[in-house]
Every structure is written in C-alpha cells, then in structure tokens.
Design a protein around this motif. Sequence first.
Motif, PDB file in Angstrom:
ATOM      1  N   CYS A 363       0.856  -1.191   0.000  1.00  0.00           N
ATOM      2  CA  CYS A 363       0.000   0.000   0.000  1.00  0.00           C
ATOM      3  C   CYS A 363       0.887   1.234   0.000  1.00  0.00           C
ATOM      4  O   CYS A 363       1.967   1.228   0.587  1.00  0.00           O
ATOM      5  CB  CYS A 363      -0.870   0.038   1.246  1.00  0.00           C
ATOM      6  N   GLY A 364       0.399   2.301  -0.629  1.00  0.00           N
ATOM      7  CA  GLY A 364       1.155   3.546  -0.625  1.00  0.00           C
ATOM      8  C   GLY A 364       0.512   4.561  -1.537  1.00  0.00           C
ATOM      9  O   GLY A 364      -0.695   4.503  -1.815  1.00  0.00           O
ATOM     10  N   MET A 365       1.341   5.484  -2.040  1.00  0.00           N
ATOM     11  CA  MET A 365       0.827   6.557  -2.896  1.00  0.00           C
ATOM     12  C   MET A 365       1.743   6.798  -4.087  1.00  0.00           C
ATOM     13  O   MET A 365       2.945   6.530  -4.028  1.00  0.00           O
ATOM     14  CB  MET A 365       0.675   7.842  -2.092  1.00  0.00           C
ATOM     15  N   LEU A 366       1.148   7.336  -5.144  1.00  0.00           N
ATOM     16  CA  LEU A 366       1.887   7.636  -6.368  1.00  0.00           C
ATOM     17  C   LEU A 366       2.584   8.984  -6.226  1.00  0.00           C
ATOM     18  O   LEU A 366       1.972   9.968  -5.805  1.00  0.00           O
ATOM     19  CB  LEU A 366       0.908   7.688  -7.548  1.00  0.00           C
ATOM     20  N   SER A 367       3.893   9.010  -6.539  1.00  0.00           N
ATOM     21  CA  SER A 367       4.625  10.273  -6.626  1.00  0.00           C
ATOM     22  C   SER A 367       4.680  10.600  -8.118  1.00  0.00           C
ATOM     23  O   SER A 367       5.517  10.071  -8.846  1.00  0.00           O
ATOM     24  CB  SER A 367       6.038  10.129  -6.060  1.00  0.00           C
ATOM     25  N   ILE A 404      -3.096   3.515  -2.996  1.00  0.00           N
ATOM     26  CA  ILE A 404      -3.191   2.447  -3.991  1.00  0.00           C
ATOM     27  C   ILE A 404      -2.354   1.243  -3.562  1.00  0.00           C
ATOM     28  O   ILE A 404      -1.529   1.344  -2.656  1.00  0.00           O
ATOM     29  CB  ILE A 404      -2.748   2.927  -5.402  1.00  0.00           C
ATOM     30  N   ILE A 405      -2.597   0.114  -4.227  1.00  0.00           N
ATOM     31  CA  ILE A 405      -1.793  -1.092  -4.000  1.00  0.00           C
ATOM     32  C   ILE A 405      -0.964  -1.348  -5.252  1.00  0.00           C
ATOM     33  O   ILE A 405      -1.476  -1.263  -6.374  1.00  0.00           O
ATOM     34  CB  ILE A 405      -2.684  -2.314  -3.697  1.00  0.00           C
ATOM     35  N   LYS A 424      -4.603  -1.924  -7.379  1.00  0.00           N
ATOM     36  CA  LYS A 424      -5.936  -1.533  -6.912  1.00  0.00           C
ATOM     37  C   LYS A 424      -5.918  -0.146  -6.304  1.00  0.00           C
ATOM     38  O   LYS A 424      -4.935   0.255  -5.687  1.00  0.00           O
ATOM     39  CB  LYS A 424      -6.391  -2.553  -5.855  1.00  0.00           C
ATOM     40  N   ASN A 425      -7.012   0.575  -6.449  1.00  0.00           N
ATOM     41  CA  ASN A 425      -7.195   1.877  -5.801  1.00  0.00           C
ATOM     42  C   ASN A 425      -8.036   1.668  -4.542  1.00  0.00           C
ATOM     43  O   ASN A 425      -9.147   1.132  -4.618  1.00  0.00           O
ATOM     44  CB  ASN A 425      -7.897   2.839  -6.765  1.00  0.00           C
ATOM     45  N   LEU A 426      -7.501   2.073  -3.389  1.00  0.00           N
ATOM     46  CA  LEU A 426      -8.215   1.842  -2.119  1.00  0.00           C
ATOM     47  C   LEU A 426      -9.113   3.005  -1.720  1.00  0.00           C
ATOM     48  O   LEU A 426     -10.080   2.823  -0.986  1.00  0.00           O
ATOM     49  CB  LEU A 426      -7.205   1.604  -0.987  1.00  0.00           C
TER      50      LEU A 426
END
Length: 963
Positions: A363-367, A404-405, A424-426
């Motif tokens: 899990c995390g975020m897009l830079s 997102i995953i 996947k988008n959480l």
Amino acid sequence: MLTSRTFVKRTRAGAVVKVVREHYLRDDIACGAAACRLCPPAPPGTGTGSAPGLEARPSGPASSLCPAPHFLLPDTNLLLHQIDILEDPVIKNVIVLQTVLQEVRNRSAPVYKRIRDVIQNKEKHFYSFTNEHHRETYIEQKRGETANDRNDRAIRVAVKWYNEHLKKIEDEEKIQVIFLTNDRINKEKALEEGITAYTCEEYIKSLTANPELVDRLACVSDEGKEIEGGKIIFPEHIPLSKLQQGIKSGIYLQGTYRANRENYLEATVWVHGDAEENKEIIVQGLKHLNRAIHEDVVAVELLAKDEWVAPSSVVLQDDGQNEENIENEEEKENILKTSVNKDMLRPTGRVVGIIKRNWRPYCGMLSKSQIKEARRHLFTPADRRIPRIRIETRQADTLEGQRIIVAIDGWPRNSRYPNGHFVKNLGSAGDKETETEVLLLEHDVPHQAFSQAVLSFLPKMPWSITEEDMKHREDLRHLNVCSVDPPGCTDIDDALHCREIGNGNLEVGVHIADVSHFIRPGNALDEESVKRGTTVYLCEKRIDMVPELLSSNLCSLRSNVDRLAFSCIWEMNHKAEILKTRFTKSVINSKASLTYAEAQMRIDSATMNDDITTSLRGLNKLAKILKKKRIDKGALTLASPEVRFHMDSETHDPIDLQTKELKETNSMVEEFMLLANISVAQKIYDEFPEFALLRKHPAPPPSNYDILVKAAKSKNLEIKTDSAKALAESLDKAESPTFPYLNTLLRILTTRCMMQAVYFCSGMDNDFHHYGLASPIYTHFTSPIRRYADIIVHRLLAVAIGADSTYPELTDKHKLAEMCKNLNYRHKMAQYAQRASVAFHTQLFFKTKGVVNEDAYILFVRKNAVVVLIPKYGLEGTVFFEEKDKPTPKLEYNSEVPSLTVEDTTLHIFDKVKVNIMLDDSNIQHQKMRMVLVEPKILGNDTRASLSAEASSKDEPEKKKKK
C-alpha cells in the motif's frame, strides 16, 4: 481406464523395492461449459466446488483480436505472474487446468490460495478442469522430455481437446478457447499446432473498452528488464545453484533480510540455523544491500574484519528527489562511516544473491512524475522499509492523492528502484475508512467478512444448553460469579468467584468461555480461526477472530444468561497458598458484568456488602498476596505509555486523548489470569510432555541492556541485569526524590530491552522459562474468544481430564510447532496494527488543535537526533537536528553517557524538555507529529530543531530488541 508405471527405488536402509504407480483415467469428467450437453453435469467436489462453471454465452470483455465468444486458458507462468489481471472483475470464463494448479501449488502457496478463491467466486465463472485424469487429455512423459516440457505439451493438448469438443456443441456461434502464454517457445508450438495463442499483454491490450487493465500487467521478464542505456548500479546476483553450494561450504550465509525503518541505507540479516544462534549481520550501503527487499531470504558474504561497521545511529530517509543520482547516495553512505569504539563493531557483510523473494502487494501513494504526459512514475510505499517502486500507468492524474496497491515484478541491475505494476485503488488518502484498510493490509491482518462456509458451522439459533452438553460438565450456576472488564467490552472471556468453604479455606474459581465446544477441529470455522490467530483491536473497531455470534453472544460470559465455561478451581488458605487444584467443564450464570471502575467502587464502598462485593474483596485481598509472591520471585513490573481515545458519538473522531489509568482491580484480574495460565500449563505438560502448547519469554542477551545501564549510570544509579530478580530489585531502588518520573522512564526503557514472548511446542524446545513473569512454565488459557492458542490449550486440557477426545493434529509436535510460528506472526502483526491505529487517531486528534505546548523527556539519543516521549499523550517521536535547505548545527555525539551536544547545548538521555506539537501534513503519505524544541533553547536554532514523530504507537524503532 487405468494406466500404471513401474519403477524400482532404493530405500534409506539400502534395500531395492519395486513401486507400481497407478493412474486412473475417466471419460465422465465435464468440460464445465453450461451450453454443453455432451458432458455429464459437473457434480460438487470435481474442482469447482459450488461455482457454476463457464457461461453458456461468455460475457467477458470485447477483444479486437478475438471478437467471437471465447474462453481463456492460461499456462502456469502466466497464472503465477498475472494473478492480479485474472482477479479483475472484467476477466471471466477462464479454464484452469489441473496441471497448472498443481504447478502453482508447488511454486507459490499465496498465488495458489488466490486462484482457489477466484475459482470459488460464482461471478467469475472460472472452471477447474481435471485434465490429468481425463482419458482424452492425459499424456505420458516422453523419453528425454523434461517435466516442464511435458506439462507445456499437456496444456496444449487440453486446449486442442477443448476446441474440438466445443465445435460439437449445437449452437449458432461456436465458442473458441484462447491459449494465453508469455513463453515464446510454447506460443510458437501452439501456433504451429493450429491453436489460437496470445501473450497476456497482447490480449489485455486488445480489450479496448478496458484500457485500465494495462496498468495491472506484471513486468514478466523479472530481474532482467533493464532500462535502455542505464548505468549498471548493482552487482550481479549469483545463481541459486552456486549460492546453495556456497552456503553448504560456508562461503555464504543464508538469512532473512530486515530493512531498517530509520535508515534506508542499512539492514540486518538474521542468519538461519542452530549453529549460528540467529547471528545478526549488518549490511550498509546501496551496493551491499544489492536489491534485497524486507523479509527476503538472502545469501550474504561476510566482509573482512577491518571492514566491519557498528549499527548506525543516523536517521536517514530516502527523499527520492533524483532517482538515478547515485553520487547523492554515496555522499549519504559516507555519513554512516564515522569513527566508533571497536567494541561496537559487528559482523558486516554484503548481499550476493536472493534465495527466496517474499514480496507482497504494498500500500502507498503515487509520486507523480513532473514530466508532462509521462507514463512512468514512482510509487512510495507506506512502509518505510520498502523501497520506492517504478510503475507505468495512464491513470496518474486519477491516482494522485489516492491510496493504492502496487506489486513488485523485478529489480534490474541498472535501476535505482524495482519495477512493479498497479493493482488496486483503495480510496482517498486521509479518509478514515481508507487509512484503516491500509493499516490492516500493511500488517497482513485477515479482515474479510466470514464466508458462508465458515458461518455454516455456527450453532443454529435459538440456541440452548442440551442434556448432551451437560455430559462431562458441572453445574456451577449457583455460584456468585462476575466478570470485570474494560468499559464497552462485549467479548467477555473470563469470570471469577471467591467464597469461604466449610473448613475455613477459600474456594477461588476462574471461569473461561468454552469456545472449543463450538469450534470443532478441522472444519472451516476452525481453519479460519487458526488463520486469523487473534482478534485485532483498533481504536474504533475490532477485527474478530471468530464470528460475532460466538464472540459477542454465545461464548461471551455476559451476566444473567447461562453460558458454557471451562473452570479452573483452587482451594486456598488465607495466605493465598494453593491446597488443591481441579479443572472442569461447567455451566455458569454470571451475576454481574462489571467494569474495572465499577468493581473498584464496590471494593472501596463502606455500605456495599452483597455476595458479589464480598467475593470481589476476597479476590482482591488474595491478588495482592499473589502479586507480592511473584515480585519476590523476580517478576518484572514494567511500563509502557498507553493511551485511550474518547470519540465523538457522531463523527467518531477522537475528541480527547489521555493515558490509561490502571486500578487495583486491573491487577486483581491479571493475578488470577496468570495463576490459571500457570496451573493449566503445568497440567497439560504433565499429561502431554511432547505436545503441550506453551508460551515462553526468553531472557534478553546482556548487550540488550547496554542503553539501560548507561542511562541509569548517567543519573548516578546502578541497574543490575544478571537476573530478572536483580533487575526487578534494582528498578525498585532506582528512585530520585527530585525526579519522580525517572523510575517510570527506566521501566519504559527496560520494556524496550525485552525479547518478544512466543508460543512453542514443548516437544520441540528445552527452555520453557518465562523471564518477565519469573515462572518456570506458562501458557495462554484465559482468552479463547480472541486467541487461537487458548483454543488448542482448551482442547489439550479437555483431553487431559477426559472431557473430550483427541485428534491426530493435536498430538503432532511438528504441526503444532508450525501452528505456533503462524500464531507468533499474527500476534506480532496485530500489535503493530494496533500501534498504527493509535498513531493515526493521534494525528486526527491534533489536526484541529493547532500548536500544543507540552513537557517531554528524552528517551534515546542518536547521532543527529533525539527521541522524546510526551507522557500526557503517550506520544513518541524523533527530534532531528538536520533539515533540508538549512545549515546543519554543530553536533557532537557521545554514546557512553549517552548525550548529544547541539551547538553549545548538551542534551542527555532522560532530560526534561519542552516542545511545541503540531500535525505536519505536508506529506500526505507520511503525515507526522512535528514538534519544535522550545526548552532548552539552542543557540541559533529556534526554528531548526523539529520533531518528526510517527507517534510511536507505530512499531517502536524496531525495538532494537535483539541487538
């Protein structure tokens, strides 16, 4: 039809035996297509379970390559690498061959579990075809043919059979089977044989109505897909066969790679094997880390002794500003190479190869890339131990600001970061539901709704106790039993009673919910419970180990209802000496469900003298004697800052935060739970010396106490650590009249020195001792609603007293040891998830508070930072004295005292300081508590000293526990 193969083999004793392997073939195995009238209907248990199989008219997405209706048939490697694609709701009507399933099962247990779940999903229309037992699709291995080539041929034979078979179905539009493979040779052979075959990428890109699926394609060329023209950064990994030879000969060591949360350029490798006694090897620097990822099993080569280093005291985070700027990394590596005392040097090595990847979805975020219309972007995982991951996506604008995953596909030698793909988008970052989902996924907490298969094993309502239930049970409903728990507790595991008996002695009973009566060995409910291992308590929700009907109703020992229990009953004298112990299954009827505060109020009341209050006073009096005895034996009384949130009834946001206050009644309940656990441990070990499930707490190695001893010494106090008793006594003496909080700080620090308590099987271990409790034997018996270990202990105890029958797994020490491993993992993850939940709710609490000024104490000193604790909030964080784009103050670190001099101000461990606290949400991915050091004032540094706290309700700095 029967085929058989005969061969001879030599036994261990040297004898030659003849083996005949029989393989049964059938012609009544259904193809799974709903439109087919040629095959018999697929009965339950033929591989599809309750799933309906393939649709009569495939309703999958439109493909520009194959506009006609079609089913898909993937080969093994495609299924292994592209499981994220196959799980997508768009992909339907897929034939999964037995050959493929067997290979996947052997190569990846997680993927096998995922594909089995997909096959069971009725909406997906996946069908498991038993091609290895079908007369027309089974093939023999040819002479000189490898097992892999034989399996590839078996898959192609099955595709051809399906296409021929489906042509015979009387329908206007024929259904075709498309073979999906990323293996170039297999695809070429398929095309030569007249089979329609595509790579996964070709097929997915042909689904023009679903362009988002392209983002989920895995980069299947694994480690080898290097960036064109990219500079080689990392050494080549040594092939597995050579690694195994090197490990055997002692050139390399095998171990589990553990990344450092505080310093991305440092890791440790825990070496496997008894001979090494879990030896720890430090790895420092990007090239030595060599593309290993947290929890991978790696091979390391020890460096020469003159290259050994000490564990770094520097806090370094990967800013990811320039992903290929390796010179910048080398500059940071030089920060680690400072002169240290030779005694602090540890075995140091470099990663030379990967034995097993233990990647999971992250899990995390897009830079988002700054380059306009770029498709390549960096993904920043929530877990700081995981490196950034490069992914390709067309949805960057949509995914910005979302949690997102992402899955990793490989890590080329010429790439600073690994390659991966979007899964996947959480949901929106910062949203409470999304963040809770993230912390559950990140800590691997099973939290999906209980399946119908699991729920089918629950008792039918309305439920009542039957005559059959009363066999092997005592009726204890007449006793004045009561429960004492935190406010709002609905899963009440335990209840107590105390009464005087005819001979002047006391009868004391601990009554525990009889969960094992409802959860029988081996059924779906039992399997789900052991998988979950424990209930996970978050700040405003609970992830149950067992369904709510049991946890909050039938097993919960609520007041004024009959409940099944397992009772441990002692006869004691008034000195709390045990004269007799007995165990029995029972029926109880609790007379009161009290909170700790309510029970305390009854004990303290001058006017209340009812039976329940009298019972509580008797219990409390005995508990104080029991506690004194334990402490006299050397049991430790430690401390940890725990907080409780008060939630707004409508928004469920935290409106108040305070440290938990413990009452006498907390200690009273704890004493009798400990006593019951010890009594049961001894009983099951006496009955089953080889397969009792016990719990031990290893004594910490002496080096763990270094920081504690130094910290005490800096305050002119002596802490003895040669035994638990010596430690307990010296902690009791470590008082300062001018600094009353010092003793609490020392106990908090002592907690950080401890090892983790673990479950184990008695037949697989010799050391049973529980260090913290100073008990020679211990187990968990008192919380079966929320801990699976207790259910096993209940089953063992029931067999020991003749109240239930045994079963094979209960007396298999190897299976019990494997189960203990899973339970230890689940308990550790639950603990971390709970801390992460407290951290998130702490941030929510401070979101509207602006700047808050509070007292704090220095807990640890680093080379460029200090870790502080704010007692009022139980909050912990790191004050950095280096910030980007600001001049670095003069820093002088002393590991012996321990202290850090910043300019002309020296900060010692346990110093009291003042900080301003505020929420720093500039980085939405890693929001943190930011604090400014207010007192003491550091010359020219009023604004530079800032605290970046991940509210250490989050995993304590890896606890430094085993160092």
